[in-house]
Design an enzyme around this catalytic site. Structure first.
Site, PDB file in Angstrom:
ATOM      1  N   TYR A 151      12.854 -26.698  14.934  1.00 40.32           N
ATOM      2  CA  TYR A 151      11.589 -27.143  14.325  1.00 40.32           C
ATOM      3  C   TYR A 151      11.534 -26.720  12.857  1.00 40.32           C
ATOM      4  O   TYR A 151      11.217 -27.521  11.974  1.00 40.32           O
ATOM      5  CB  TYR A 151      10.449 -26.523  15.131  1.00 40.32           C
ATOM      6  CG  TYR A 151       9.063 -26.702  14.569  1.00 40.32           C
ATOM      7  CD1 TYR A 151       8.486 -27.963  14.462  1.00 40.32           C
ATOM      8  CD2 TYR A 151       8.292 -25.587  14.193  1.00 40.32           C
ATOM      9  CE1 TYR A 151       7.185 -28.108  13.974  1.00 40.32           C
ATOM     10  CE2 TYR A 151       7.004 -25.729  13.722  1.00 40.32           C
ATOM     11  CZ  TYR A 151       6.452 -26.992  13.606  1.00 40.32           C
ATOM     12  OH  TYR A 151       5.171 -27.131  13.134  1.00 40.32           O
ATOM     13  N   GLY A 208      -3.135 -35.533  19.359  1.00 39.79           N
ATOM     14  CA  GLY A 208      -2.696 -34.140  19.387  1.00 39.79           C
ATOM     15  C   GLY A 208      -3.740 -33.166  18.851  1.00 39.79           C
ATOM     16  O   GLY A 208      -4.857 -33.550  18.509  1.00 39.79           O
ATOM     17  N   ILE A 267       1.439 -42.358  20.843  1.00 38.26           N
ATOM     18  CA  ILE A 267       2.397 -43.049  21.717  1.00 38.26           C
ATOM     19  C   ILE A 267       1.830 -43.222  23.125  1.00 38.26           C
ATOM     20  O   ILE A 267       2.398 -43.902  23.968  1.00 38.26           O
ATOM     21  CB  ILE A 267       3.747 -42.297  21.730  1.00 38.26           C
ATOM     22  CG1 ILE A 267       4.839 -43.179  22.309  1.00 38.26           C
ATOM     23  CG2 ILE A 267       3.655 -40.962  22.439  1.00 38.26           C
ATOM     24  CD1 ILE A 267       6.221 -42.757  21.916  1.00 38.26           C
TER      25      ILE A 267
HETATM   26  C1  AKB Z   1       4.249 -23.525  16.298  1.00 40.97           C
HETATM   27  O1  AKB Z   1       3.927 -22.433  16.796  1.00 40.97           O
HETATM   28  O2  AKB Z   1       5.320 -24.090  16.524  1.00 40.97           O
HETATM   29  C2  AKB Z   1       3.288 -24.180  15.339  1.00 40.97           C
HETATM   30  C3  AKB Z   1       3.579 -23.828  13.903  1.00 40.97           C
HETATM   31  C4  AKB Z   1       3.373 -22.459  13.412  1.00 40.97           C
HETATM   32  O3  AKB Z   1       3.964 -24.687  13.160  1.00 40.97           O
HETATM   33  N1  AKB Z   1       1.943 -23.803  15.647  1.00 40.97           N
END
Ligand code: AKB
Length: 321
Positions: free
Chosen positions: A142, A11, A35
Site C-alpha cells: 500500500y 467507502g 463498484i
Molecule cells: C491504513 O491504516 O491503511 C490507512 C492509512 C493510514 O492510510 N488508514
C-alpha cells in the site's frame, strides 16, 4: 458549479465526502459511484452510478455521461488487506490513478483529488514530526503504491499541467461508515465495542503511537485543498496532514473517562509490523502555510463526539429492530 464524480463513494472517506460535496455544490452536481451498492445511504442520496475504477471505459463513460470536470478518486486497497493481496493492491491503486490522470491529461476532466497516506513513509523515515520532504522507503505494498502514485501525480502536473491535488491522510476516525482493511482501523472499532459495553482486544500493542484525525477534519482538508487557488498549491505530490497522535493506551484512557468499566487487552498481530514502520507524528507546516490548513478535533473532543454519535446510532438500530 463544478460537476463532481466521487469514485469509491461507498467507502469510509468517500461516503462522508459525497454528503459534504452535495451540501457545497448541490445534489444535482455530484455523482457518487462505486463498484457495488454497499452503502445504501449513499446509493439512495442522489445520482449514483456503478463504476469500476480499474476499467478505463467505465470511468470515461461516467465522466462523459455526466459532463464531469472534477474527480475524487477514493477507491483503494488499504495497508492490511494490501499485505494479503499484494498484486491486487498494486493493480487497483495504480490502474485507477492512471485512468483518472490520463482523463485529465486528455482534457476529459479539469481537476483531480487523489488521497495519499502516512504509509508513504517507512522505517528509515524520522518517526517524530516527520517532515514534508524526507527519506521515504515504505515497506508495505500500500505504501509503495502511494509513494509511486505521488511521483506520478507530480509528473502529470509538471509535464502535462494536470491540476492534481493530494493529502497524506493519517488514520481516519469516523462514526458513519466503518473503515476496512487498514492498520489504524482499531481506533474506530474500539469506540464501537466500548459503546456496546464490550471489552476490546487490540491488534496493536499498548504503546504504538500513530498519527490520527477525526473524519470531519479530513473532509474539511479535502474540500479546502480543492477550493484553494492553484498558485497556493506548491506541492503536487502530496501534503503532510496532521491533527493528533495517540497510542491504544491513550485512547482507552480517554474512553474510560466516559465509560469507566471499559476494558482493553492487547494481542498484536501482523499489523503491528506495519504500524512500527510508520511515523508517530507528522509535521504538516507546509499545508498550514500554503492553503491555511488547521484542525478542530483533538483526542478528547473526538472521543466525546464519537461516543455520543455511536450511542445514538446503536439506540436507533435497537428501536428499529
Ligand atoms: C491504513 O491504516 O491503511 C490507512 C492509512 C493510514 O492510510 N488508514
Amino acid at each position: 458549479m463544478p460537476k463532481v464524480l466521487i469514485i469509491g463513494a461507498c467507502g469510509q472517506i468517500g461516503s462522508e465526502l459525497t454528503f459534504k460535496l452535495k451540501e457545497i455544490h448541490g445534489s444535482e452536481n455530484v455523482v457518487a459511484s462505486d463498484i457495488n451498492y454497499n452503502n445504501l445511504d449513499v446509493v439512495n442520496s442522489g445520482i449514483f452510478e456503478i463504476v469500476d475504477a480499474q476499467d478505463y471505459s467505465s470511468v470515461r463513460d461516467c465522466v462523459e455521461k455526466h459532463d464531469i470536470d472534477t474527480v475524487y478518486l477514493m477507491a483503494a486497497m488499504l495497508s492490511a488487506t494490501g499485505e494479503k493481496y499484494p498484486m491486487r493492491a498494486w493493480d487497483l491503486n495504480m490502474t485507477s490513478l492512471f485512468h483518472v490522470l490520463n482523463l485529465a491529461k486528455d482534457g476529459f476532466i479539469d481537476h483531480v483529488f487523489w488521497p495519499s497516506s502516512i504509509a508513504v513513509f517507512g522505517p528509515t523515515t524520522p518517526a517524530t514530526e516527520t517532515p514534508q520532504h524526507t527519506t521515504m522507503e515504505p515497506t508495505t505494498v500500500y505504501g509503495i503504491t502511494k509513494q509511486v502514485g505521488e511521483r506520478w501525480c507530480e509528473y502529470y502536473h509538471n509535464k502535462y499541467g494536470v491540476d492534481v491535488r493530494s493529502l497524506r491522510y493519517p488514520g481516519l476516525i469516523s462514526w458513519k461508515t466503518k473503515p476496512g482493511g487498514g492498520t489504524t482501523d482499531y481506533a474506530v472499532e474500539i469506540y464501537h465495542q466500548a459503546v456496546q459495553g464490550n471489552p476490546f482486544e487490540c491488534f496493536l500493542s499498548e504503546h504504538t503511537e500513530l498519527p490520527m484525525m477525526f473524519m470531519e477534519d479530513a473532509i474539511n482538508a479535502t474540500v479546502n485543498i480543492m477550493k484553494a487557488p492553484s498558485e497556493t498549491i506548491k506541492i503536487r505530490s502530496s501534503y503532510n496532514l496532521a491533527a493528533m497522535s495517540f497510542t491504544p493506551l491513550d485512547i482507552s484512557e480517554v474512553i474510560k473517562t466516559h465509560i469507566p468499566d471499559f476494558k482493553i487487552t492487547y494481542n498484536p498481530d501482523f499489523r503491528q509490523h506495519i504500524a512500527d514502520s510508520w511515523p508517530k507524528s507528522i509535521d504538516d507546516s507546509s499545508a498550514r502555510a500554503d492553503w491555511n490548513w488547521h484542525h478542530e478535533y483533538d483526542l478528547e473532543k473526538m472521543t466525546t463526539e464519537m461516543i455520543s454519535q455511536l450511542r445514538k446510532q446503536y439506540q436507533d438500530s435497537e428501536i428499529n429492530s
